[in-house]
Design a protein around this motif. Structure first.
Motif, PDB file in Angstrom:
ATOM      1  N   GLN A  19      47.325  50.749  36.014  1.00 47.99           N
ATOM      2  CA  GLN A  19      47.488  49.758  37.077  1.00 47.99           C
ATOM      3  C   GLN A  19      48.541  48.728  36.682  1.00 47.99           C
ATOM      4  O   GLN A  19      48.527  48.227  35.560  1.00 47.99           O
ATOM      5  CB  GLN A  19      46.154  49.064  37.352  1.00 47.99           C
ATOM      6  CG  GLN A  19      45.089  49.983  37.933  1.00 47.99           C
ATOM      7  CD  GLN A  19      45.454  50.478  39.319  1.00 47.99           C
ATOM      8  OE1 GLN A  19      45.903  49.707  40.164  1.00 47.99           O
ATOM      9  NE2 GLN A  19      45.298  51.771  39.538  1.00 47.99           N
ATOM     10  N   THR A  20      49.434  48.410  37.590  1.00 50.04           N
ATOM     11  CA  THR A  20      50.452  47.400  37.352  1.00 50.04           C
ATOM     12  C   THR A  20      49.957  46.063  37.880  1.00 50.04           C
ATOM     13  O   THR A  20      49.512  45.974  39.032  1.00 50.04           O
ATOM     14  CB  THR A  20      51.773  47.774  38.048  1.00 50.04           C
ATOM     15  OG1 THR A  20      52.214  49.043  37.565  1.00 50.04           O
ATOM     16  CG2 THR A  20      52.845  46.727  37.774  1.00 50.04           C
ATOM     17  N   TYR A  21      50.036  45.039  37.048  1.00 50.27           N
ATOM     18  CA  TYR A  21      49.562  43.717  37.459  1.00 50.27           C
ATOM     19  C   TYR A  21      50.465  43.134  38.541  1.00 50.27           C
ATOM     20  O   TYR A  21      51.690  43.158  38.423  1.00 50.27           O
ATOM     21  CB  TYR A  21      49.516  42.770  36.264  1.00 50.27           C
ATOM     22  CG  TYR A  21      49.188  41.341  36.649  1.00 50.27           C
ATOM     23  CD1 TYR A  21      47.897  41.004  37.017  1.00 50.27           C
ATOM     24  CD2 TYR A  21      50.166  40.352  36.660  1.00 50.27           C
ATOM     25  CE1 TYR A  21      47.579  39.706  37.382  1.00 50.27           C
ATOM     26  CE2 TYR A  21      49.856  39.057  37.018  1.00 50.27           C
ATOM     27  CZ  TYR A  21      48.560  38.743  37.386  1.00 50.27           C
ATOM     28  OH  TYR A  21      48.264  37.452  37.748  1.00 50.27           O
ATOM     29  N   GLU A  22      49.862  42.619  39.577  1.00 53.34           N
ATOM     30  CA  GLU A  22      50.600  41.976  40.657  1.00 53.34           C
ATOM     31  C   GLU A  22      50.293  40.486  40.655  1.00 53.34           C
ATOM     32  O   GLU A  22      49.144  40.097  40.880  1.00 53.34           O
ATOM     33  CB  GLU A  22      50.222  42.579  42.012  1.00 53.34           C
ATOM     34  CG  GLU A  22      50.709  44.000  42.232  1.00 53.34           C
ATOM     35  CD  GLU A  22      52.227  44.074  42.387  1.00 53.34           C
ATOM     36  OE1 GLU A  22      52.842  43.029  42.710  1.00 53.34           O
ATOM     37  OE2 GLU A  22      52.789  45.149  42.153  1.00 53.34           O
ATOM     38  N   THR A 127      52.608  38.956  33.810  1.00 55.36           N
ATOM     39  CA  THR A 127      52.124  40.202  33.196  1.00 55.36           C
ATOM     40  C   THR A 127      50.611  40.365  33.301  1.00 55.36           C
ATOM     41  O   THR A 127      50.118  41.485  33.460  1.00 55.36           O
ATOM     42  CB  THR A 127      52.529  40.266  31.714  1.00 55.36           C
ATOM     43  OG1 THR A 127      51.932  39.165  30.999  1.00 55.36           O
ATOM     44  CG2 THR A 127      54.047  40.199  31.565  1.00 55.36           C
ATOM     45  N   VAL A 128      49.876  39.271  33.194  1.00 58.33           N
ATOM     46  CA  VAL A 128      48.410  39.301  33.262  1.00 58.33           C
ATOM     47  C   VAL A 128      47.927  38.004  33.895  1.00 58.33           C
ATOM     48  O   VAL A 128      48.692  37.044  34.046  1.00 58.33           O
ATOM     49  CB  VAL A 128      47.764  39.443  31.848  1.00 58.33           C
ATOM     50  CG1 VAL A 128      48.091  40.779  31.227  1.00 58.33           C
ATOM     51  CG2 VAL A 128      48.204  38.291  30.941  1.00 58.33           C
ATOM     52  N   GLU A 129      46.650  37.978  34.246  1.00 65.20           N
ATOM     53  CA  GLU A 129      46.054  36.730  34.709  1.00 65.20           C
ATOM     54  C   GLU A 129      46.152  35.675  33.616  1.00 65.20           C
ATOM     55  O   GLU A 129      46.039  35.985  32.428  1.00 65.20           O
ATOM     56  CB  GLU A 129      44.582  36.945  35.076  1.00 65.20           C
ATOM     57  CG  GLU A 129      44.341  37.791  36.311  1.00 65.20           C
ATOM     58  CD  GLU A 129      44.679  37.063  37.599  1.00 65.20           C
ATOM     59  OE1 GLU A 129      44.780  35.819  37.572  1.00 65.20           O
ATOM     60  OE2 GLU A 129      44.856  37.737  38.622  1.00 65.20           O
ATOM     61  N   MET A 134      44.853  25.824  34.929  1.00 64.71           N
ATOM     62  CA  MET A 134      45.900  25.842  35.938  1.00 64.71           C
ATOM     63  C   MET A 134      46.678  24.532  35.961  1.00 64.71           C
ATOM     64  O   MET A 134      46.175  23.470  35.571  1.00 64.71           O
ATOM     65  CB  MET A 134      45.291  26.104  37.317  1.00 64.71           C
ATOM     66  CG  MET A 134      44.388  24.985  37.798  1.00 64.71           C
ATOM     67  SD  MET A 134      43.447  25.415  39.285  1.00 64.71           S
ATOM     68  CE  MET A 134      44.763  25.567  40.468  1.00 64.71           C
ATOM     69  N   GLY A 135      47.910  24.612  36.415  1.00 67.40           N
ATOM     70  CA  GLY A 135      48.685  23.407  36.629  1.00 67.40           C
ATOM     71  C   GLY A 135      48.356  22.853  38.005  1.00 67.40           C
ATOM     72  O   GLY A 135      48.723  23.434  39.022  1.00 67.40           O
ATOM     73  N   SER A 136      47.632  21.775  38.052  1.00 67.71           N
ATOM     74  CA  SER A 136      47.248  21.130  39.311  1.00 67.71           C
ATOM     75  C   SER A 136      47.270  19.625  39.110  1.00 67.71           C
ATOM     76  O   SER A 136      47.186  19.145  37.971  1.00 67.71           O
ATOM     77  CB  SER A 136      45.849  21.569  39.743  1.00 67.71           C
ATOM     78  OG  SER A 136      44.868  21.054  38.858  1.00 67.71           O
ATOM     79  N   PRO A 137      47.359  18.846  40.189  1.00 64.38           N
ATOM     80  CA  PRO A 137      47.326  17.392  40.018  1.00 64.38           C
ATOM     81  C   PRO A 137      46.074  16.903  39.298  1.00 64.38           C
ATOM     82  O   PRO A 137      46.152  16.023  38.438  1.00 64.38           O
ATOM     83  CB  PRO A 137      47.384  16.879  41.470  1.00 64.38           C
ATOM     84  CG  PRO A 137      48.134  17.936  42.200  1.00 64.38           C
ATOM     85  CD  PRO A 137      47.676  19.233  41.586  1.00 64.38           C
TER      86      PRO A 137
END
Length: 325
Positions: A19-22, A127-129, A134-137
């Motif tokens: 499976q290719t990561y999307e 490439t992966v999760e 996460m970058g968030s305010p």
């Protein structure tokens, strides 16, 4: 043995393809934002607000744990030493920003002797999760608050690198179809002021990033932005390794042992040459270095590695040069 090898090879030949990561995609309008208008967006940016939706409880718990783990890694400051605390934040989930934030953290951490004093907030590198918070305010606010707790505000320095899309109201936060928000110059200034973080090197890779310069400039602040307040910057295609600004300033100029002002000048010249080659309107990067900031910059630069590290990734202008052929 020969028969066993034949069976194994036959099995591999008939195996399903890997499976290719999307990476996550931006596929739908952001709720409430399309109808908010410029005034509404500015208000959201001034509040450092964000709209989050379709976040399962298990994801929220996992995100809480990722952020808590990152905050726990920060080492306390060393008395009598000008310590740098590096925060690199990719505020958009497009992989170019995730890749840039990760490598920027490595370069800035090495340059400013910030081992165990560096935090990265970023989505996938393509490439992966992402295993990072996460970058968030909201996450950025909490990281800055933690930095303020462990640093000596009279002695130490915040090195903040943000990379994302930008707008005239500030830095845009966009996490695929799940999150949207913004951070305005007034919001970032207010956050740093409330936390008492006065010594700061702020590097902003985004269109219109020059809007941050007037309010954030001070005697003890150094700020460099990818563009002026009325210009776009370049290189933010999702499959790039770097934006123009990140590649020229971080991936090239700041890997060398040279003063920040010299690195900023070198980066501006590199960006200008790439823009001329592609017939782009100049982005006009902005630089403001306060007189007081030169003192802590000198202390940090004196500890920077003598040898330059090699740039990584594809040049930020590679896709434009290829498209022009």
């Amino acid at each position: 043995m020969k028969r066993l090898l034949t069976i194994l090879l036959a099995g591999l030949a008939g195996a399903a393809p890997a499976q290719t990561y999307e990476p996550p995609q931006h596929t739908r309008p952001v709720p409430l934002v399309a109808s908010a208008g410029e005034a509404g967006l500015m208000e959201l940016a001034d509040q450092g607000g964000a709209i989050e939706h379709d976040r399962p409880p298990a994801w929220q718990l996992a995100e809480h744990r990722r952020l808590s783990a990152a905050l726990a890694t920060l080492a306390p400051q060393r008395k009598g030493v000008v310590d740098a605390y590096v925060v690199a934040a990719a505020l958009d989930s497009d992989p170019v920003f995730g890749r840039e934030a990760r490598e920027a953290a490595r370069v800035l951490g090495r340059r400013y002797d910030a081992e165990r004093r560096t935090i990265v907030l970023a989505g996938t590198d393509g490439t992966v999760e992402s295993a990072l918070p996460m970058g968030s305010p909201a996450n950025l606010d909490m990281v800055l608050a933690r930095v303020a707790e462990v640093m000596d505000p009279g002695e130490d320095v915040l090195v903040l690198y943000t990379t994302s899309h930008g707008a005239r109201f500030g830095i845009v936060y966009s996490d695929a179809d799940q999150g949207f928000g913004a951070i305005s110059p007034r919001r970032l200034w207010s956050t740093l002021s409330q936390l008492g973080i006065r010594n700061r090197l702020i590097l902003i890779s985004a269109c219109y990033a020059g809007v941050f310069v007037p309010i954030l400039s001070s005697d003890t602040t150094a700020i460099i932005t990818a563009a002026s307040s009325d210009r776009t910057s370049f290189g933010c295609q999702s499959d790039n390794d770097w934006t123009f600004f990140g590649d020229a300033l971080v991936n090239r100029a700041l890997r060398k042992r040279q003063p920040l002002a010299a690195a900023a000048s070198e980066a501006a010249q590199t960006i200008a040459s790439w823009e001329r080659d592609a017939s782009l309107e100049p982005s006009d990067p902005q630089v403001s270095i306060g007189q007081g900031a030169t003192r802590w910059l000198a202390a940090l630069d004196a500890r920077s590695p003598a040898g330059a590290s090699a740039p990584v990734g594809r040049p930020a202008n590679a896709s434009l040069l290829t498209a022009g052929r």
